[in-house]
Write a protein that holds these residues in place. Structure first.
Motif, PDB file in Angstrom:
ATOM      1  N   LYS A 780      31.330  13.640  -2.301  1.00  0.00           N
ATOM      2  CA  LYS A 780      30.877  12.401  -2.980  1.00  0.00           C
ATOM      3  C   LYS A 780      30.659  12.382  -4.591  1.00  0.00           C
ATOM      4  CE  LYS A 780      28.869   9.819   0.692  1.00  0.00           C
ATOM      5  NZ  LYS A 780      27.583   9.793   1.544  1.00  0.00           N
ATOM      6  N   SER A 781      30.061  13.442  -4.847  1.00  0.00           N
ATOM      7  CA  SER A 781      29.717  13.638  -6.326  1.00  0.00           C
ATOM      8  C   SER A 781      31.120  14.094  -6.975  1.00  0.00           C
ATOM      9  CB  SER A 781      28.674  14.830  -6.571  1.00  0.00           C
ATOM     10  OG  SER A 781      29.090  16.169  -6.160  1.00  0.00           O
ATOM     11  N   LEU A 782      31.891  14.683  -6.327  1.00  0.00           N
ATOM     12  CA  LEU A 782      33.171  15.016  -6.857  1.00  0.00           C
ATOM     13  C   LEU A 782      33.873  13.868  -6.961  1.00  0.00           C
ATOM     14  CD1 LEU A 782      34.057  18.510  -5.234  1.00  0.00           C
ATOM     15  CD2 LEU A 782      34.025  17.969  -7.679  1.00  0.00           C
ATOM     16  N   MET A 783      33.844  12.985  -6.041  1.00  0.00           N
ATOM     17  CA  MET A 783      34.738  11.908  -6.047  1.00  0.00           C
ATOM     18  C   MET A 783      34.443  10.845  -7.406  1.00  0.00           C
ATOM     19  SD  MET A 783      37.365  11.806  -3.927  1.00  0.00           S
ATOM     20  CE  MET A 783      37.702   9.977  -3.961  1.00  0.00           C
ATOM     21  N   ARG A 784      33.052  10.875  -7.089  1.00  0.00           N
ATOM     22  CA  ARG A 784      32.369  10.095  -8.403  1.00  0.00           C
ATOM     23  C   ARG A 784      32.788  10.776  -9.630  1.00  0.00           C
ATOM     24  NH1 ARG A 784      27.743   9.545  -5.542  1.00  0.00           N
ATOM     25  NH2 ARG A 784      26.518  11.557  -6.825  1.00  0.00           N
ATOM     26  N   ASP A 785      32.580  11.794  -9.806  1.00  0.00           N
ATOM     27  CA  ASP A 785      33.212  12.634 -10.990  1.00  0.00           C
ATOM     28  C   ASP A 785      34.529  12.411 -11.344  1.00  0.00           C
ATOM     29  OD1 ASP A 785      32.216  14.260 -13.080  1.00  0.00           O
ATOM     30  OD2 ASP A 785      33.263  15.898 -12.385  1.00  0.00           O
ATOM     31  N   LEU A 786      35.264  12.707 -10.269  1.00  0.00           N
ATOM     32  CA  LEU A 786      36.713  12.330 -10.248  1.00  0.00           C
ATOM     33  C   LEU A 786      36.988  10.955 -10.905  1.00  0.00           C
ATOM     34  CD1 LEU A 786      39.493  13.669 -10.008  1.00  0.00           C
ATOM     35  CD2 LEU A 786      39.331  12.624  -7.668  1.00  0.00           C
ATOM     36  N   GLN A 787      36.340  10.152 -10.240  1.00  0.00           N
ATOM     37  CA  GLN A 787      36.512   8.613 -10.456  1.00  0.00           C
ATOM     38  C   GLN A 787      36.076   8.333 -12.047  1.00  0.00           C
ATOM     39  OE1 GLN A 787      35.153   6.317  -7.566  1.00  0.00           O
ATOM     40  NE2 GLN A 787      36.165   4.260  -8.181  1.00  0.00           N
ATOM     41  N   ASN A 788      35.105   8.904 -12.348  1.00  0.00           N
ATOM     42  CA  ASN A 788      34.638   8.793 -13.679  1.00  0.00           C
ATOM     43  C   ASN A 788      35.735   9.270 -14.552  1.00  0.00           C
ATOM     44  OD1 ASN A 788      32.098   7.554 -13.411  1.00  0.00           O
ATOM     45  ND2 ASN A 788      30.999   9.576 -13.167  1.00  0.00           N
ATOM     46  N   ARG A 789      36.072  10.518 -14.008  1.00  0.00           N
ATOM     47  CA  ARG A 789      37.094  11.340 -15.009  1.00  0.00           C
ATOM     48  C   ARG A 789      38.300  10.495 -15.199  1.00  0.00           C
ATOM     49  NH1 ARG A 789      36.211  17.680 -14.882  1.00  0.00           N
ATOM     50  NH2 ARG A 789      33.968  17.282 -14.508  1.00  0.00           N
ATOM     51  N   CYS A 790      38.737   9.698 -13.929  1.00  0.00           N
ATOM     52  CA  CYS A 790      40.097   9.206 -14.081  1.00  0.00           C
ATOM     53  C   CYS A 790      39.944   8.075 -14.814  1.00  0.00           C
ATOM     54  CB  CYS A 790      40.192   8.676 -12.475  1.00  0.00           C
ATOM     55  SG  CYS A 790      41.098   9.877 -11.605  1.00  0.00           S
ATOM     56  N   GLU A 791      38.707   7.218 -14.871  1.00  0.00           N
ATOM     57  CA  GLU A 791      38.226   6.246 -15.528  1.00  0.00           C
ATOM     58  C   GLU A 791      38.417   6.580 -17.066  1.00  0.00           C
ATOM     59  OE1 GLU A 791      34.669   4.472 -14.952  1.00  0.00           O
ATOM     60  OE2 GLU A 791      35.281   3.382 -13.238  1.00  0.00           O
ATOM     61  N   LYS A 792      37.984   7.950 -17.343  1.00  0.00           N
ATOM     62  CA  LYS A 792      37.937   8.292 -18.819  1.00  0.00           C
ATOM     63  C   LYS A 792      39.398   8.689 -19.177  1.00  0.00           C
ATOM     64  CE  LYS A 792      33.245  10.139 -19.290  1.00  0.00           C
ATOM     65  NZ  LYS A 792      32.377  11.225 -19.171  1.00  0.00           N
ATOM     66  N   VAL A 793      40.115   9.311 -18.303  1.00  0.00           N
ATOM     67  CA  VAL A 793      41.599   9.402 -18.719  1.00  0.00           C
ATOM     68  C   VAL A 793      42.115   8.299 -18.908  1.00  0.00           C
ATOM     69  CG1 VAL A 793      43.652  10.488 -17.451  1.00  0.00           C
ATOM     70  CG2 VAL A 793      41.628  11.860 -17.751  1.00  0.00           C
ATOM     71  N   VAL A 794      41.728   7.375 -17.784  1.00  0.00           N
ATOM     72  CA  VAL A 794      42.756   5.984 -18.081  1.00  0.00           C
ATOM     73  C   VAL A 794      42.233   5.240 -19.433  1.00  0.00           C
ATOM     74  CG1 VAL A 794      42.909   3.648 -17.151  1.00  0.00           C
ATOM     75  CG2 VAL A 794      43.036   5.571 -15.625  1.00  0.00           C
ATOM     76  N   GLU A 795      41.076   5.371 -19.588  1.00  0.00           N
ATOM     77  CA  GLU A 795      40.620   4.991 -20.994  1.00  0.00           C
ATOM     78  C   GLU A 795      41.267   5.800 -22.179  1.00  0.00           C
ATOM     79  OE1 GLU A 795      36.191   5.068 -21.126  1.00  0.00           O
ATOM     80  OE2 GLU A 795      36.158   3.163 -20.095  1.00  0.00           O
ATOM     81  N   LEU A 796      41.125   6.965 -21.881  1.00  0.00           N
ATOM     82  CA  LEU A 796      42.070   7.699 -22.921  1.00  0.00           C
ATOM     83  C   LEU A 796      43.307   7.037 -23.113  1.00  0.00           C
ATOM     84  CD1 LEU A 796      40.726  11.271 -22.542  1.00  0.00           C
ATOM     85  CD2 LEU A 796      40.668   9.909 -24.785  1.00  0.00           C
ATOM     86  N   GLU A 797      43.894   6.901 -22.073  1.00  0.00           N
ATOM     87  CA  GLU A 797      45.536   6.525 -22.031  1.00  0.00           C
ATOM     88  C   GLU A 797      45.522   5.261 -22.723  1.00  0.00           C
ATOM     89  OE1 GLU A 797      47.068   6.792 -18.029  1.00  0.00           O
ATOM     90  OE2 GLU A 797      47.881   8.756 -18.559  1.00  0.00           O
ATOM     91  N   ILE A 798      44.448   4.407 -22.338  1.00  0.00           N
ATOM     92  CA  ILE A 798      44.561   3.131 -22.895  1.00  0.00           C
ATOM     93  C   ILE A 798      44.462   3.004 -24.173  1.00  0.00           C
ATOM     94  CG2 ILE A 798      43.473   0.994 -22.792  1.00  0.00           C
ATOM     95  CD1 ILE A 798      42.775   1.421 -19.666  1.00  0.00           C
TER      96      ILE A 798
END
Ligand SMILES: Nc1ncnc2c1ncn2[C@@H]1O[C@H](COP(=O)(O)OP(=O)(O)OP(=O)(O)O)[C@@H](O)[C@H]1O
Length: 956
Positions: A780-798
């Motif tokens: 769960k934590s990993l997923m959260r983390d992943l989600q967060n990271r994904c978000e961040k990546v997405v934000e970065l991409e954005i």
């Protein structure tokens, strides 16, 4: 002693000259044999007394030698002058008739050609030598010229306005005329030459050497009888008259015409004098009408032995003049002169006169005494008989103390017949003796006292006249000088004025230039102001444009914010979908599944073998270790994620920095554009290029970073996916294991081993559950983390996209049509503005420069003007100083000149001799020139007569 004689008139004809020959003149005169009468073949003498010719004392035809003229014409006169008579020889005739030839001669040094004056001089000295030894002579000479009615001393030419005086004792004489004592003919010649050089010469048509003045050479001979002390003085006037012709004939004009008139005046005065002298009815002789007649007063009808030489031309060319000259001679011939010896009384004679005077004095005293006595009687009321009256005759004969008794009838009136000024013969005789000089003809008729007064007054007047004349002359000279000075000053003034004018025009030009520059300057400043305003407008426009750009930017930002969110969600969805769709099972997962399937089959079979349990255990432990590995990997990926986050933060920070840099750059550029004169277009292009480069660099960096991150993300996603898959598989395995355990526990109820193994399994299951729970938590934590990271990546991409977008916007902004148009328009505007600004700035700077130059020029010109003014003032000052100096110098020069003149007059005579009387003794004592001067009584200068001594003292 005095005898009345006629003037001796001789007539000389010169040979015809070249002009007469050229003009076709013929000889128009004839001579009688005894050389006394000359006949004219002229029509003018056709009738009347002149028909028989003109008779003179002697006529000398053409070709007569000089010595003949002297011998037959004037030789006698020398003797007379030596004896104390006055003598005059004057030459009359038209110009070129031979007057000078006769008087002076063609050559003084030539025995043949020398004229009368040298011969007379020689004769004088010869006669002195031949005279008695007891006679002592003093000879002195003077030389003067009458020119334009002014008497000039030719031996002291500075004295050019001498006056004729007359005194009872001296007769007529020229006052202040210098005289030189001479002791030889040679000295006389020298004086003649010196004086001749100072004569006024004027060329005329008739005779190039003719003189327009009358020259008078005066020889004074004083004879002293050393035995008796008697002194006689003879004056010999040798006169060369000016040409007697009419003015027109000489062709004289201008000043020469004036001269001729005055000369003619002098000559006509001479004619008038001669006429008056020869006219028995004439009561007045006009001697005073001219200087010439005044000087020759005694020579014409006075106390002189006079010879007139009339010079004529024999040519018919000069017939009229010859006739006139002959007539003049005839008239002059009838003049009678009364020559007397000019004697001073000797001591013996003076003694006699003294005795006479004493006697007369005694007689007067007697007469006075007699008169006193008679007067006393009359006063006492007495009466004296007429026969008893005192008289000079009685007084002269009566004894000295004779007194008369007074009569008693005092009322008797004084007899009117008695002379109040009695004539005493002794006195009268004395008077007659003292009055040795005859009355001059002019003042005949006046009584003696009146005459003396008249002469005295005349002399005074003459002196004052001379003074006035010299003052007038000096004034004339000063006027002339002043005129010259004035003209000079006028010239100078003109030049100064010219200069002044030029300078003032220059000044005006400069002023105009200055004004123009001033005006230009003002105009320039106005233009600058306009440009400033324009600049301000451009700035404000720029500001507005900037504002618009910023507004556009913000609008763009706002518009993209929503898109951004959407895209972010999409991307996240996509990314998460990726994770979901890629669920591949790992080998372990497969094994676990098989294990579970086995368990299931066990369940179906009812029991598990220990091998199978061991295998399950082993698989479980493997699964556990796998889970642990996965957890580790998750941890690693977390760490990596953190790293990525840090990098992203860094990138964000960099992006922010770049943005701020970009903004700064933009602002700076705008500011530069506003403030500086840099070409905006260029700056824009530069900026563009820079921005492009920066963006390119940024983009590249971001892209590379993004790709890196993508790769990493990919990897992570893969890992996560595999982990998820393994988790899922593990979960399913776990489920299956749970089920298998449940089956197994139900299957082993009957056996101990089974129970044990069930317990083990339970434990294992528990442990697995625990592990699974842990795993879930981790997951769960990993997923959260992943989600967060994904978000961040997405934000970065954005963000990257945004940056890209921004860049593209910028590019688009600069490239899009409207934007391009706007940009182009703006650029054009900017360019124009820049151009205008540049021009304005250029103009401003050039105007400033020009204004500066103009100002400098103005200053320089002002300085120059001031300098010029100062120079002008200086020049004026110097001019006035120079003027003053010049005047002072002039004054000094004048003073020096006057001094020099005075000195010259006093001391520096051109002649170094003749200022000391040189008594010459007769009796063959040798010529004075040959030996030492014979010493008179007492020796040297002091032995001359008192007059000579006085003169010699003056001369010394
Ligand atoms: N008897 C003469 N024999 C030869 N030549 C003569 C004779 N008389 C005059 N001449 C010549 O005639 C010229 C004029 O003479 P001279 O100068 O004596 O005239 P002038 O009457 O004195 O003239 P002016 O009145 O102008 O002084 C001179 O060249 C002179 O030599």
């Amino acid at each position: 002693m005095a005898s009345s004689t006629n003037i001796k008139v001789v007539c000389r004809f010169r040979p015809t000259n070249a002009i007469e020959a050229r003009e076709g003149g013929e000889i128009c005169v004839s001579f009688d044999d005894n050389l006394q009468t000359v006949g004219m073949r002229s029509q003018a003498v056709g009738s009347g007394p002149e028909k028989d010719g003109f008779t003179f004392d002697r006529v000398f035809p053409m070709g007569t030698k000089q010595h003949e003229v002297f011998d037959y014409g004037v030789k006698d006169i020398v003797k007379d002058v030596l004896d104390g008579y006055n003598g005059t020889v004057f030459a009359y005739g038209q110009t070129g008739s031979g007057k000078t030839f006769t008087m002076m001669g063609a050559d003084i040094d030539s025995d043949e050609l020398k004229g009368i004056i040298p011969r007379i001089t020689e004769q004088i000295f010869q006669s002195i030598v031949e005279s008695d030894a007891h006679l002592e002579y003093v000879v002195k000479v003077s030389y003067m010229e009458i020119y334009l009615e002014r008497i000039r001393d030719l031996l002291a030419p500075q004295n050019d306005n001498l006056q004729v005086h007359e005194e009872k004792s001296k007769g007529v004489y020229v006052k202040n005329l210098s005289d030189y004592y001479v002791s030889s003919a040679r000295e006389v010649y020298e004086i003649m030459r010196t004086g001749g050089a100072a004569r006024v010469i004027s060329s005329t048509n008739m005779n190039a050497e003719s003189s327009r003045s009358h020259s008078i050479f005066l020889i004074t001979i004083q004879q002293r009888n050393t035995e008796s002390g008697a002194v006689k003085t003879g004056n010999l006037y040798l006169v060369d008259l000016a040409g007697s012709e009419k003015v027109g004939k000489t062709g004289a004009s201008g000043q020469t015409l004036e001269e001729a008139k005055k000369i003619n005046k002098s000559l006509s005065a001479l004619g008038m004098v001669i006429n008056a002298l020869t006219d028995s009815k004439a009561k007045h002789i006009p001697y005073r009408d001219s200087k010439l007649t005044r000087i020759l007063q005694e020579s014409l009808g006075g106390n002189s032995r006079t010879t007139l030489i009339i010079n004529c031309s024999p040519s018919s060319y000069n017939e009229a003049e010859t006739l006139s000259t002959l007539r003049f001679g005839i008239r002059a011939k009838s003049i009678k002169n009364t020559a007397r010896v000019n004697a001073e009384l000797s001591p013996l004679e003076l003694k006699g006169l003294l005795a006479k005077a004493n006697l007369a004095n005694t007689n007067y005293q007697k007469y006075i005494a007699a008169l006193d006595a008679e007067l006393a009687i009359w006063r006492a009321g007495g009466h004296v008989e007429q026969s008893e009256w005192a008289s000079s005759a009685k007084a002269a004969s009566a004894p000295a103390a004779a007194t008369k008794k007074p009569s008693t009838s005092p009322s008797t009136p004084l007899p009117s017949s008695r002379s109040m000024t009695p004539i005493i013969p002794a006195i009268e005789g004395l008077r007659g003796d003292l009055d040795s000089r005859p009355q001059t003809p002019t003042v005949i008729g006046l009584d003696k006292d009146e005459r003396e007064d008249f002469l005295k007054r005349e002399n005074e007047l003459s002196d004052s006249l001379a003074e006035k004349e010299s003052a007038l002359l000096a004034a004339d000279k000063i006027v002339k000088e002043l005129r010259e000075e004035l003209s000079f000053l006028k010239e100078q003034e003109a030049s100064v004025n010219k200069e002044n004018k030029a300078m003032s025009t220059q000044l005006n030009e400069l002023r105009l230039q200055v004004e123009r520059l001033d005006y230009d300057n003002k105009e320039g400043s106005i233009t600058i102001d306009i440009l400033k305003e324009q600049n301000q407008d451009a700035k404000s426009e720029l500001e507005e444009l900037k504002k618009q750009i910023s507004e556009l930017k913000t609008a763009q930002k706002d518009a993209t914010a929503e898109d951004k969110e959407k895209r972010k969600q999409e991307k996240m969805a996509m990314m998460m979908a990726k994770f979901d769709t890629q669920g591949a099972f790992s080998e372990k997962d497969e094994q676990l599944r098989q294990l579970l399937a086995k368990l299931d089959s066990i369940d179906g079979a009812g029991a598990l073998s220990p091998q199978e349990l061991t295998a399950i255990r082993r698989q479980l432990s493997e699964g556990q270790s796998m889970v642990r590995e996965t957890v580790d990997r998750l941890r690693q990926s977390q760490e990596e994620n953190e790293m990525v986050t840090r990098r992203r933060d860094e990138l964000e920070a960099r992006v922010a920095a770049l943005e701020t840099e970009y903004e700064e750059l933009l602002e700076k550029t705008i500011h530069d554009e506003e403030t500086s004169d840099v070409d905006l277009a260029e700056s824009m292009a530069d900026l563009k290029v820079k921005l492009e480069a920066q963006y390119a660099a940024k983009r590249d960096a971001h892209l590379s970073e993004a790709t890196d991150l993508k790769q990493q993300l990919e990897m992570k996603a893969n890992e996560v996916r595999s982990l998820n898959a393994s988790i899922d598989s593990l979960k399913s395995v776990n489920e299956e294991l749970k089920r298998a355990f449940a089956v197994t526990s139900a299957g082993i109820e009957g056996g101990k081993n089974l129970a044990e193994s069930a317990q083990d399994l339970e434990r294992t299951r528990k442990a697995i559950n625990v592990q699974l729970a842990e795993f879930d938590g981790v997951k769960k934590s990993l997923m959260r983390d992943l989600q967060n990271r994904c978000e961040k990546v997405v934000e970065l991409e954005i963000q990257l996209d945004e940056i890209k977008e921004q860049y593209n916007n910028v590019i688009r902004n600069s490239n899009s049509k409207a934007q391009q148009k706007k940009m182009a328009f703006l650029e054009r505007n900017l360019e124009q503005l820049t151009l205008v600004q540049k021009q304005l700035v250029d103009q401003n700077s050039s105007l400033k420069k020009e204004a500066g130059i103009a100002e400098r020029k103005l200053l320089a010109r002002n300085e120059r003007i001031q300098n010029l003014e100062a120079l002008l003032q200086d020049a004026d000052r110097r001019l006035s100083i120079q003027n003053q100096k010049f005047e002072a110098q002039l004054q000094a020069v004048k003073e020096r000149l006057d001094q020099a003149r005075a000195q010259k007059a006093a001391t520096t005579s051109p002649l170094t001799f003749g200022r000391i009387a040189k008594p010459l003794r007769g009796g063959g004592g040798g010529t004075p020139a040959a030996g030492p001067i014979p010493a008179p009584i007492g020796g040297g200068v002091g032995t001359a007569n008192p007059l000579a001594r006085l003169q010699s003292e003056e001369g010394g």
